[in-house]
Scaffold this motif. Structure first.
Motif, short mmCIF file in Angstrom:
data_model
loop_
_atom_site.label_atom_id
_atom_site.label_comp_id
_atom_site.label_asym_id
_atom_site.label_seq_id
_atom_site.Cartn_x
_atom_site.Cartn_y
_atom_site.Cartn_z
N SER A 116 -6.73 -0.52 -27.54
CA SER A 116 -7.20 -1.87 -27.26
C SER A 116 -8.70 -1.87 -27.00
O SER A 116 -9.43 -2.76 -27.46
CB SER A 116 -6.45 -2.45 -26.06
OG SER A 116 -6.92 -3.74 -25.74
N SER A 117 -9.18 -0.85 -26.28
CA SER A 117 -10.62 -0.75 -26.01
C SER A 117 -11.41 -0.37 -27.24
O SER A 117 -12.60 -0.71 -27.36
CB SER A 117 -10.86 0.25 -24.87
OG SER A 117 -10.43 -0.26 -23.64
N VAL A 118 -10.78 0.35 -28.18
CA VAL A 118 -11.43 0.64 -29.45
C VAL A 118 -11.61 -0.65 -30.25
O VAL A 118 -12.69 -0.94 -30.77
CB VAL A 118 -10.60 1.66 -30.28
CG1 VAL A 118 -11.23 1.86 -31.66
CG2 VAL A 118 -10.50 2.99 -29.55
N ILE A 119 -10.55 -1.43 -30.35
CA ILE A 119 -10.59 -2.66 -31.13
C ILE A 119 -11.56 -3.67 -30.53
O ILE A 119 -12.24 -4.42 -31.25
CB ILE A 119 -9.16 -3.25 -31.24
CG1 ILE A 119 -8.30 -2.32 -32.11
CG2 ILE A 119 -9.17 -4.66 -31.81
CD1 ILE A 119 -6.84 -2.66 -32.14
N SER A 120 -11.68 -3.67 -29.20
CA SER A 120 -12.63 -4.58 -28.56
C SER A 120 -14.07 -4.10 -28.68
O SER A 120 -15.00 -4.82 -28.31
CB SER A 120 -12.27 -4.76 -27.08
OG SER A 120 -12.46 -3.55 -26.36
N GLY A 121 -14.26 -2.86 -29.17
CA GLY A 121 -15.61 -2.34 -29.40
C GLY A 121 -16.23 -1.63 -28.22
O GLY A 121 -17.42 -1.32 -28.26
N HIS A 122 -15.45 -1.32 -27.19
CA HIS A 122 -16.02 -0.68 -26.01
C HIS A 122 -16.10 0.84 -26.14
O HIS A 122 -16.96 1.48 -25.52
CB HIS A 122 -15.21 -1.05 -24.77
CG HIS A 122 -15.36 -2.47 -24.36
ND1 HIS A 122 -14.52 -3.47 -24.81
CD2 HIS A 122 -16.28 -3.09 -23.57
CE1 HIS A 122 -14.90 -4.63 -24.30
NE2 HIS A 122 -15.97 -4.43 -23.55
N ILE A 123 -15.18 1.44 -26.89
CA ILE A 123 -15.20 2.88 -27.09
C ILE A 123 -14.88 3.16 -28.56
O ILE A 123 -14.38 2.29 -29.27
CB ILE A 123 -14.19 3.62 -26.18
CG1 ILE A 123 -12.75 3.15 -26.46
CG2 ILE A 123 -14.55 3.43 -24.71
CD1 ILE A 123 -11.70 3.90 -25.66
N THR A 124 -15.16 4.39 -29.00
CA THR A 124 -14.81 4.78 -30.36
C THR A 124 -13.38 5.31 -30.40
O THR A 124 -12.77 5.60 -29.36
CB THR A 124 -15.75 5.88 -30.87
OG1 THR A 124 -15.51 7.08 -30.13
CG2 THR A 124 -17.21 5.47 -30.74
N LEU A 125 -12.88 5.46 -31.61
CA LEU A 125 -11.54 6.03 -31.77
C LEU A 125 -11.49 7.45 -31.23
O LEU A 125 -10.52 7.85 -30.57
CB LEU A 125 -11.16 6.01 -33.26
CG LEU A 125 -9.74 6.40 -33.62
CD1 LEU A 125 -8.72 5.55 -32.88
CD2 LEU A 125 -9.54 6.30 -35.12
N ALA A 126 -12.53 8.23 -31.47
CA ALA A 126 -12.59 9.59 -30.94
C ALA A 126 -12.59 9.59 -29.41
O ALA A 126 -11.96 10.44 -28.77
CB ALA A 126 -13.83 10.32 -31.47
N ASP A 127 -13.32 8.63 -28.82
CA ASP A 127 -13.30 8.50 -27.37
C ASP A 127 -11.88 8.24 -26.86
O ASP A 127 -11.42 8.83 -25.87
CB ASP A 127 -14.17 7.33 -26.90
CG ASP A 127 -15.65 7.55 -27.16
OD1 ASP A 127 -16.07 8.71 -27.29
OD2 ASP A 127 -16.38 6.53 -27.23
N ALA A 128 -11.16 7.33 -27.54
CA ALA A 128 -9.82 6.95 -27.12
C ALA A 128 -8.89 8.16 -27.13
O ALA A 128 -8.12 8.38 -26.18
CB ALA A 128 -9.26 5.86 -28.04
N VAL A 129 -8.95 8.95 -28.19
CA VAL A 129 -8.09 10.13 -28.29
C VAL A 129 -8.46 11.16 -27.22
O VAL A 129 -7.59 11.78 -26.61
CB VAL A 129 -8.17 10.74 -29.70
CG1 VAL A 129 -7.42 12.07 -29.77
CG2 VAL A 129 -7.59 9.77 -30.73
N SER A 130 -9.76 11.32 -26.97
CA SER A 130 -10.20 12.27 -25.94
C SER A 130 -9.74 11.85 -24.56
O SER A 130 -9.29 12.69 -23.75
CB SER A 130 -11.73 12.39 -25.97
OG SER A 130 -12.17 12.98 -27.17
N ILE A 131 -9.85 10.57 -24.24
CA ILE A 131 -9.40 10.07 -22.94
C ILE A 131 -7.89 10.28 -22.80
O ILE A 131 -7.40 10.74 -21.76
CB ILE A 131 -9.76 8.59 -22.78
CG1 ILE A 131 -11.27 8.42 -22.68
CG2 ILE A 131 -9.08 7.99 -21.56
CD1 ILE A 131 -11.75 6.97 -22.77
N TYR A 132 -7.16 9.96 -23.85
CA TYR A 132 -5.70 10.15 -23.84
C TYR A 132 -5.35 11.60 -23.57
O TYR A 132 -4.52 11.90 -22.69
CB TYR A 132 -5.14 9.69 -25.19
CG TYR A 132 -3.76 10.17 -25.51
CD1 TYR A 132 -2.63 9.62 -24.87
CD2 TYR A 132 -3.54 11.17 -26.45
CE1 TYR A 132 -1.36 10.07 -25.17
CE2 TYR A 132 -2.27 11.61 -26.76
CZ TYR A 132 -1.18 11.06 -26.12
OH TYR A 132 0.09 11.51 -26.42
#
Length: 468
Positions: A333-349
């Motif tokens: 959701s934060s990727v789609i809203s433009g706050h983080i990148t897809l790579a960021d999302a996977v790293s946080i997960y």
């Protein structure tokens, strides 16, 4: 601010419980989800499954609980017994668990759960494609992932999620040297007996007087029973060790005589129920450990049993996979809203979920050991630690991990969505301050308030270190 291409196309390999949960969470986040399922039809085999409060909250939030309806059974109490039937532990489940955690502890047939998840995933807009066995995955020559199925069809995604269980082709693609293994000779039988049959038996009918969960503990084996299917069926999980300590890594057919021999010395009430079982299979308990859950370019990620299969002694295998999906959905959701990148999302997960899953793997080992202690000093200490709860006295800790306050709060009181929101907030604050590590750059009060929901007392405000 990072701008991400929209719509974000995400593929899931596997339409099991974890994959469908992730599909729901990702569609709700705004992604365009396609689920590739190898089977010729959608469905789930097996028997009962526990939907503990950490995931019953998700079923309610997503509307799945409304679809399943009264096939979600909320039982009254948990009784911990020795193999001779002596009650040594007790937890009041209804209404206490719902009151304390805000959500119920349900038990349900896997088929009913799966059907509810399918209906909601389709309602949310996910594409569920059957007869789509993934045969090859190309991900290193492009930022996108191209998947080929057995029919020759190809699909291209910005992110591929491996939700295809212990035999995951996605995991084998990333980590071909890793194989889920049975850590011991401990296995499980699974069976269902109609409650009406139990009620009609003069010996066993006492066990059907009300809807309860019963755990019968013995050296090297145990039995856990609970109601499913509107309370019409009694689900049994029968833990045991294979003769000669042989390690089992595949489902096996077992003679009914071997099953009955294992439990012949148990209390006559539960032995009578075991004798009602007509056929049985031996299910292995496989554990998966990985150094990472993703590809180097973060365009493939694993969830559920593909990433962290565990023993069944804490009822958290499917639950943890559902948490994975919910957490990842918030990140996307934060990727789609433009706050983080897809790579960021996977790293946080990965950073947040890997320690949590590892902790549950270890806790499940521990509970299995607690339930299978031989008679002696350790067993006596276990029973003594459960006694205050049995006698309805005040207690702070218990060897009954289904009722132990710290374990209940840390495992069953966990909120995957809130954990994800807090992790993303920490990440963004840390990035603004030049520190990209998750868990840094946040005021102590906010950190304590949120982290306290899923970390034991005494860890708040300190360095993250290991989870729980």
């Amino acid at each position: 601010m990072v701008k991400e291409k929209k719509p974000l196309r995400i593929g899931l390999c596997g339409a099991g419980i974890g994959g469908l949960a992730a599909a729901i969470a990702l569609q709700r986040a705004g992604a365009q989800v396609t689920v590739l399922e190898a089977a010729p039809e959608l469905g789930e085999i097996g028997a009962g499954i526990q939907m503990t409060p950490n995931v019953s909250r998700l079923l309610i939030q997503w509307g799945v609980a409304d679809v399943i309806g009264d096939n979600l059974v909320e039982f009254e109490e948990l009784n911990m017994r020795k193999m001779d039937g002596t009650k040594v532990g007790y937890t009041k489940m209804m209404p206490d668990m719902r009151r304390d955690l805000g959500f119920p502890w349900w038990v349900v047939h896997r088929a009913h759960l799966h059907e509810g998840l399918v209906k909601v995933a389709e309602k949310e807009g996910a594409r569920l494609l059957i007869n789509s066995r993934v045969t090859s995955i190309s991900y290193q020559s492009s930022p996108h992932v191209t998947v080929t199925t057995s029919s020759g069809a190809t699909h291209t995604f910005e992110l591929l999620i491996g939700s295809d269980g212990v035999n995951s082709i996605v995991r084998r693609t990333l980590f071909p040297y890793v194989k889920p293994t049975p850590p011991t000779s401990n296995c499980a039988y699974r069976a269902i007996v109609p409650y009406e049959q139990v009620r009609q038996d003069p010996v066993a009918r006492e066990l059907a007087e009300k809807l309860t969960m019963e755990v019968w503990m013995s050296e090297g084996s145990y039995i856990i029973t609970y109601p499913i299917s509107k309370g019409k069926d009694l689900n049994l999980v029968l833990a045991h060790h294979v003769p000669d300590n042989r390690l089992v890594d595949q489902v096996e057919d077992v003679s009914i005589e071997e099953l009955r021999e294992t439990y012949k010395d148990y209390d006559l009430r539960i032995k009578t129920v075991v004798d009602m079982i007509e056929s049985v299979q031996r299910w292995p308990l496989l554990v998966t450990s990985l150094p990472s859950w993703s590809s180097a370019s973060k365009n493939i990620v694993l969830i559920g049993d593909a990433a962290h299969s565990m023993t069944n002694h804490m009822a958290q295998g499917a639950a943890t996979s559902m948490e994975d999906g919910a957490f990842l959905g918030r990140c996307i959701s934060s990727v789609i809203s433009g706050h983080i990148t897809l790579a960021d999302a996977v790293s946080i997960y990965e950073t947040e979920r890997m320690p949590k899953a590892h902790f549950k793997q270890q806790l499940s080992f521990l509970n299995g050991a607690i339930w299978q202690l031989p008679d002696g000093p350790a067993q006596e200490a276990r029973d003594a630690a459960m006694k205050p709860e049995l006698e309805r006295r005040l207690f702070l800790r218990s060897s009954n991990l289904y009722g132990d306050p710290k374990t209940v709060l840390g495992v069953y009181g966990y909120d995957a969505g809130r954990h994800a929101d807090e992790a993303i907030f920490q990440f963004l604050r840390g990035r603004r301050r030049g520190d990209w590590r998750v868990g840094r750059g946040i005021e102590k009060e906010t950190y304590d308030d949120v982290m306290g929901l899923f970390m034991p007392e005494g860890r708040k405000g300190g360095a993250r270190g290991g989870e729980d």
